[in-house]
Design a protein around this motif. Structure first.
Motif, mmCIF file in Angstrom:
data_model
loop_
_atom_site.group_PDB
_atom_site.id
_atom_site.type_symbol
_atom_site.label_atom_id
_atom_site.label_comp_id
_atom_site.label_asym_id
_atom_site.label_seq_id
_atom_site.Cartn_x
_atom_site.Cartn_y
_atom_site.Cartn_z
ATOM 1 N N ASP A 467 0.836 -1.201 0.000
ATOM 2 C CA ASP A 467 0.000 0.000 0.000
ATOM 3 C C ASP A 467 0.869 1.249 0.000
ATOM 4 O OD1 ASP A 467 -2.757 1.231 0.402
ATOM 5 O OD2 ASP A 467 -1.687 2.057 2.115
ATOM 6 N N ARG A 468 1.903 1.251 0.834
ATOM 7 C CA ARG A 468 2.817 2.397 0.875
ATOM 8 C C ARG A 468 3.477 2.609 -0.474
ATOM 9 N NH1 ARG A 468 8.369 2.155 4.280
ATOM 10 N NH2 ARG A 468 8.671 0.462 2.809
ATOM 11 N N THR A 469 3.974 1.534 -1.075
ATOM 12 C CA THR A 469 4.666 1.646 -2.354
ATOM 13 C C THR A 469 3.734 2.169 -3.435
ATOM 14 O OG1 THR A 469 6.190 -0.138 -1.773
ATOM 15 C CG2 THR A 469 5.937 0.360 -4.112
ATOM 16 N N ASP A 470 2.514 1.639 -3.478
ATOM 17 C CA ASP A 470 1.566 2.123 -4.486
ATOM 18 C C ASP A 470 1.244 3.589 -4.285
ATOM 19 O OD1 ASP A 470 -0.838 1.614 -6.524
ATOM 20 O OD2 ASP A 470 -1.617 2.742 -4.818
ATOM 21 N N ARG A 471 0.921 3.972 -3.053
ATOM 22 C CA ARG A 471 0.446 5.322 -2.823
ATOM 23 C C ARG A 471 1.532 6.360 -3.025
ATOM 24 N NH1 ARG A 471 -4.238 5.260 -0.234
ATOM 25 N NH2 ARG A 471 -4.107 3.057 -0.737
ATOM 26 N N MET A 472 2.759 6.065 -2.567
ATOM 27 C CA MET A 472 3.833 7.039 -2.731
ATOM 28 C C MET A 472 4.282 7.132 -4.185
ATOM 29 S SD MET A 472 4.024 8.258 0.254
ATOM 30 C CE MET A 472 2.361 7.720 0.678
ATOM 31 N N SER A 473 4.267 6.016 -4.906
ATOM 32 C CA SER A 473 4.683 6.050 -6.310
ATOM 33 C C SER A 473 3.634 6.723 -7.189
ATOM 34 C CB SER A 473 4.968 4.635 -6.816
ATOM 35 O OG SER A 473 3.817 3.816 -6.766
ATOM 36 N N MET A 474 2.361 6.377 -6.984
ATOM 37 C CA MET A 474 1.324 6.942 -7.833
ATOM 38 C C MET A 474 1.063 8.407 -7.527
ATOM 39 S SD MET A 474 0.821 4.545 -9.876
ATOM 40 C CE MET A 474 -0.453 5.349 -10.823
ATOM 41 N N ALA A 475 1.504 8.868 -6.368
ATOM 42 C CA ALA A 475 1.380 10.296 -6.057
ATOM 43 C C ALA A 475 2.221 11.148 -6.989
ATOM 44 C CB ALA A 475 1.778 10.557 -4.607
ATOM 45 N N VAL A 476 3.233 10.536 -7.617
ATOM 46 C CA VAL A 476 4.077 11.267 -8.561
ATOM 47 C C VAL A 476 3.982 10.666 -9.961
ATOM 48 C CG1 VAL A 476 5.669 12.052 -6.782
ATOM 49 C CG2 VAL A 476 6.118 9.883 -7.940
ATOM 50 N N GLY A 477 2.991 9.802 -10.192
ATOM 51 C CA GLY A 477 2.805 9.224 -11.526
ATOM 52 C C GLY A 477 3.867 8.217 -11.907
ATOM 53 N N LEU A 478 4.370 7.463 -10.930
ATOM 54 C CA LEU A 478 5.375 6.425 -11.189
ATOM 55 C C LEU A 478 4.738 5.060 -10.994
ATOM 56 C CD1 LEU A 478 8.453 5.619 -11.583
ATOM 57 C CD2 LEU A 478 8.565 5.607 -9.080
ATOM 58 N N GLU A 479 4.968 4.144 -11.917
ATOM 59 C CA GLU A 479 4.480 2.771 -11.773
ATOM 60 C C GLU A 479 5.584 1.900 -11.195
ATOM 61 O OE1 GLU A 479 3.795 -0.874 -14.811
ATOM 62 O OE2 GLU A 479 2.442 0.834 -15.118
ATOM 63 N N VAL A 480 5.301 1.274 -10.071
ATOM 64 C CA VAL A 480 6.261 0.366 -9.443
ATOM 65 C C VAL A 480 5.761 -1.066 -9.595
ATOM 66 C CG1 VAL A 480 7.365 -0.344 -7.293
ATOM 67 C CG2 VAL A 480 7.115 2.086 -7.811
ATOM 68 N N ARG A 481 6.596 -1.913 -10.163
ATOM 69 C CA ARG A 481 6.264 -3.324 -10.357
ATOM 70 C C ARG A 481 7.009 -4.165 -9.322
ATOM 71 N NH1 ARG A 481 6.602 -3.511 -17.065
ATOM 72 N NH2 ARG A 481 4.881 -2.027 -17.403
ATOM 73 N N VAL A 482 6.377 -5.232 -8.880
ATOM 74 C CA VAL A 482 6.910 -6.016 -7.759
ATOM 75 C C VAL A 482 7.036 -7.489 -8.164
ATOM 76 C CG1 VAL A 482 6.282 -4.515 -5.833
ATOM 77 C CG2 VAL A 482 4.535 -5.949 -6.862
ATOM 78 N N PRO A 483 8.117 -7.858 -8.828
ATOM 79 C CA PRO A 483 8.264 -9.229 -9.349
ATOM 80 C C PRO A 483 8.105 -10.329 -8.310
ATOM 81 C CG PRO A 483 9.910 -7.790 -10.341
ATOM 82 C CD PRO A 483 9.224 -6.987 -9.267
ATOM 83 N N PHE A 484 8.546 -10.091 -7.072
ATOM 84 C CA PHE A 484 8.452 -11.145 -6.065
ATOM 85 C C PHE A 484 7.003 -11.434 -5.655
ATOM 86 C CE2 PHE A 484 12.913 -9.756 -5.200
ATOM 87 C CZ PHE A 484 13.526 -10.971 -5.499
ATOM 88 N N CYS A 485 6.066 -10.603 -6.087
ATOM 89 C CA CYS A 485 4.654 -10.823 -5.777
ATOM 90 C C CYS A 485 3.904 -11.505 -6.910
ATOM 91 C CB CYS A 485 3.978 -9.494 -5.430
ATOM 92 S SG CYS A 485 4.537 -8.785 -3.862
ATOM 93 N N ASP A 486 4.607 -11.966 -7.922
ATOM 94 C CA ASP A 486 3.966 -12.758 -8.971
ATOM 95 C C ASP A 486 3.343 -13.998 -8.324
ATOM 96 O OD1 ASP A 486 3.918 -15.047 -11.015
ATOM 97 O OD2 ASP A 486 4.372 -13.350 -12.316
ATOM 98 N N HIS A 487 2.080 -14.254 -8.597
ATOM 99 C CA HIS A 487 1.380 -15.310 -7.856
ATOM 100 C C HIS A 487 1.946 -16.701 -8.152
ATOM 101 C CE1 HIS A 487 -0.890 -15.800 -11.653
ATOM 102 N NE2 HIS A 487 -1.186 -17.011 -11.218
ATOM 103 N N ARG A 488 2.568 -16.883 -9.311
ATOM 104 C CA ARG A 488 3.151 -18.197 -9.611
ATOM 105 C C ARG A 488 4.332 -18.480 -8.676
ATOM 106 N NH1 ARG A 488 5.126 -17.452 -15.315
ATOM 107 N NH2 ARG A 488 5.510 -15.380 -14.439
ATOM 108 N N LEU A 489 5.154 -17.464 -8.437
ATOM 109 C CA LEU A 489 6.277 -17.615 -7.508
ATOM 110 C C LEU A 489 5.770 -17.825 -6.093
ATOM 111 C CD1 LEU A 489 9.392 -17.458 -7.098
ATOM 112 C CD2 LEU A 489 9.070 -15.000 -6.661
#
Length: 605
Positions: A467-489
């Motif tokens: 939630d922190r990563t999404d909110r702080m990144s989207m506040a400046v229009g940045l998309e943050v991707r989180v590979p370790f959260c891929d559901h297959r992994l």
């Protein structure tokens, strides 16, 4: 990434509510600086703000389709990235669907037309979306499996409001912010929040891995995915090879974009491994970023969760990988001042310096890149935190990261404590989550307990970080991707026994083995170190002074709820648990909560 908002109401004509819809949508402008759109019908109103990442010219939303030429509209508003877009596009094309864009938004819409709400099970990615189906008069809301992208809902008789962030729901006069005193323990420590819960009365999140369908009969939410415990049949070498193969596929998919992609590089195992894979798979120089603080070489002191500084390791990692590295150096004054902006980004009490410094880091990243890869989630799935490896914490009959240290909620006034009953809440919340943990028949002892501990960490703690990563990144229009959260992994690692995850007696043994050829020993063997904090004495003093002033401020909405003597005792230097940097870190939620109550005019009941 984008921002979505909407309104369903079967008792009014929402075509007359366009100004309100536009205010809701406009409040999410930072999430989507590249475009906006609205769509209305008699009983539904949808809004969208776009951050263009793939197919920059196409992909405007709301996106409209029809099942038949004379059918009712099916309309999508979507926030996220679908990483198996090529496969889904091929399947849908084979079934007769025609595409007018290259964007994944159209793939999501066509997937809904083909499979209905069950389409969520086929999506690999991070997403939150809403589909209005005019033929069926249903609004379907869907959230990704780990809850990477947020989706808030306010349900009321005859309708509902939804949005990517609370601020859009607050822009509608149907919702007013109310805080029940019983929710203060979660306000002070968001790691205690149950998945899908919220601290404001009448506001909740669609739970991760869940679908909510609303029609004239009301709103009904149900899960479409959950972890399943099965025996792990792979030997060590096969397990290591499988993890490496998954990571390579995940990173390759998440490098796809029509805009600049970078990596967040702290010099820790997680971020360095991702950056190494990204540099190798992209075939071109990688841009990386790290955060540090002025005079950190003078003021830093080691803690269990932050045993050393990131900066030297980040520089070494950049040199080893050949990245174009930027060190974003912040001073404590800027971090303190930035807390107000971080609060506006989150719409809830922030994490103080951690939100503020991350927001400023992301602002610097956004000046050069639109997409960033992050190592969030690795500790939860590979077992990296200190409390996974501390027997007393593992065996404690509560959330392991809380330990036996003091709780900030102890600073509440005696009469408030009698009403709130924080110890009872903690026990009940822990027992509820523990009962949901997917167990493996025949598993016992430490292996069974560590499955429980890992499950607990995938709930409140991971949700808070995402939630922190999404909110702080989207506040400046940045998309943050989180590979370790891929559901297959996540699915694969869930069933890897704990003995493999710490095979060499250290945290994240399996991840180390999977990337051992990519990193030098100094980086491969570095101990876990959490997101950095400023240890500057002036910052600590600023927090303590602010808390003490709050106690003497007659206008403070929090003051009367606190035990002033207890707060002063904490300010003098309370013993803190493994999760806290220092006393100032522990006290910060008091300042943040007070600021939030004032800024958002939250009524306490």
């Amino acid at each position: 990434m984008c921002g979505i908002a909407g309104w369903l109401d079967f008792r009014r004509d929402l075509r007359e509510e366009i100004p309100t819809l536009e205010r809701m949508t406009a409040s999410l402008a930072s999430r989507g600086p590249d475009g906006s759109g609205t769509w209305t019908a008699p009983h539904v109103a949808l809004g969208h703000r776009r951050l263009a990442v793939v197919d920059l010219e196409g992909g405007g939303q709301p996106m409209v389709a029809q099942r038949m030429p004379d059918g009712e509209p099916v309309v999508l508003v979507y926030n996220g990235e679908i990483y198996n877009t090529p496969e889904l596009r091929a399947q849908l094309t084979a079934r007769g669907h025609l595409f007018g864009t290259r964007c994944d938004s159209e793939v999501v819409l066509r997937s809904y037309l083909e499979w209905g709400a069950d389409c969520a099970e086929r999506l690999n990615g991070i997403f939150a979306f809403a589909v209005w189906d005019g033929d069926r008069e249903t609004l379907t809301l869907v959230r990704d499996r780990l809850g990477v992208k947020p989706l808030y809902v306010h349900v009321y008789p005859g309708g509902l409001l939804f949005a990517s962030e609370p601020k859009a729901i607050l822009a509608n006069p149907l919702f007013s912010p109310v805080l029940e005193v019983e929710r203060l323990p979660v306000v002070f420590n968001p790691r205690l929040k149950e998945p899908g819960g919220s601290v404001l009365t009448g506001l909740h999140e669609v739970a991760p891995a869940s679908t909510l369908v609303a029609d004239r009969g009301g709103a009904h939410e149900f899960p479409y995915w959950r972890l399943v415990s099965r025996p792990h049949a792979d030997d060590w070498d096969t397990t290591v090879a499988t993890v490496r193969g998954l990571l390579e596929d995940i990173v390759l998919r998440q490098l796809v974009a029509d805009v600049p992609v970078c990596s967040l590089l702290s010099g820790g195992l997680d971020s360095t491994a991702l950056s190494a894979l990204a540099a190798r798979l992209s075939g071109r120089p990688l841009t990386t970023f790290a955060v540090d603080f002025t005079e950190s070489d003078q003021h830093f002191h080691s803690t269990v969760l932050r045993p050393d500084r990131d900066a030297p390791y980040a520089r070494e990692a950049s040199s080893h990988l050949g990245t174009r590295h930027t060190e974003v150096v912040l001073d404590s004054a800027a971090v303190a001042v930035g807390a107000a902006e971080a609060l506006r980004a989150r719409d809830l009490p922030s994490l103080g310096q951690f939100d503020s410094s991350m927001l400023q880091l992301f602002a610097a990243v956004r000046r050069r890149s639109t997409v960033a890869l992050s190592g969030e989630g690795a500790d939860e799935v590979f077992g990296g935190y200190p409390w996974f490896h501390t027997p007393a914490l593992v065996e404690s009959e509560t959330y392991p990261w809380l330990g036996e240290g003091p709780r900030l909620v102890e600073c509440l006034a005696p009469d408030v404590l009698d009403r709130v009953r924080p110890e009872e809440q903690e026990r009940d919340g822990y027992a509820t989550l523990l009962a949901r943990a997917p167990r493996l028949e025949g598993e016992s002892g430490l292996q069974a307990r560590m499955r429980e501990v890992l499950y607990l960490s995938l709930q409140g703690p991971l949700h808070l970080l995402l939630d922190r990563t999404d909110r702080m990144s989207m506040a400046v229009g940045l998309e943050v991707r989180v590979p370790f959260c891929d559901h297959r992994l996540v699915e694969y690692l869930w069933n890897v026994p704990w003995s493999m995850k710490c095979a060499d007696g250290r945290e994240k043994s399996l991840l180390r083995a999977a990337v051992s050829d990519l990193l030098p020993p100094s980086l491969l063997n570095r101990r876990k170190s959490a997101y950095p904090a400023t240890h500057a004495p002036d910052y600590t003093q600023r927090v303590v002074t602010g808390v003490l002033r709050l106690l003497d401020d007659p206008d403070s909405p929090l003051r009367e709820l606190l035990d002033a003597d207890r707060v002063r005792k904490f300010a003098e230097g309370a013993d803190v648990s493994v999760a806290w940097v220092n006393t100032a870190h522990m006290l910060t939620p008091l300042l943040e909560t007070d600021a939030w109550l004032r800024t958002y005019n939250v009524r306490i009941v």
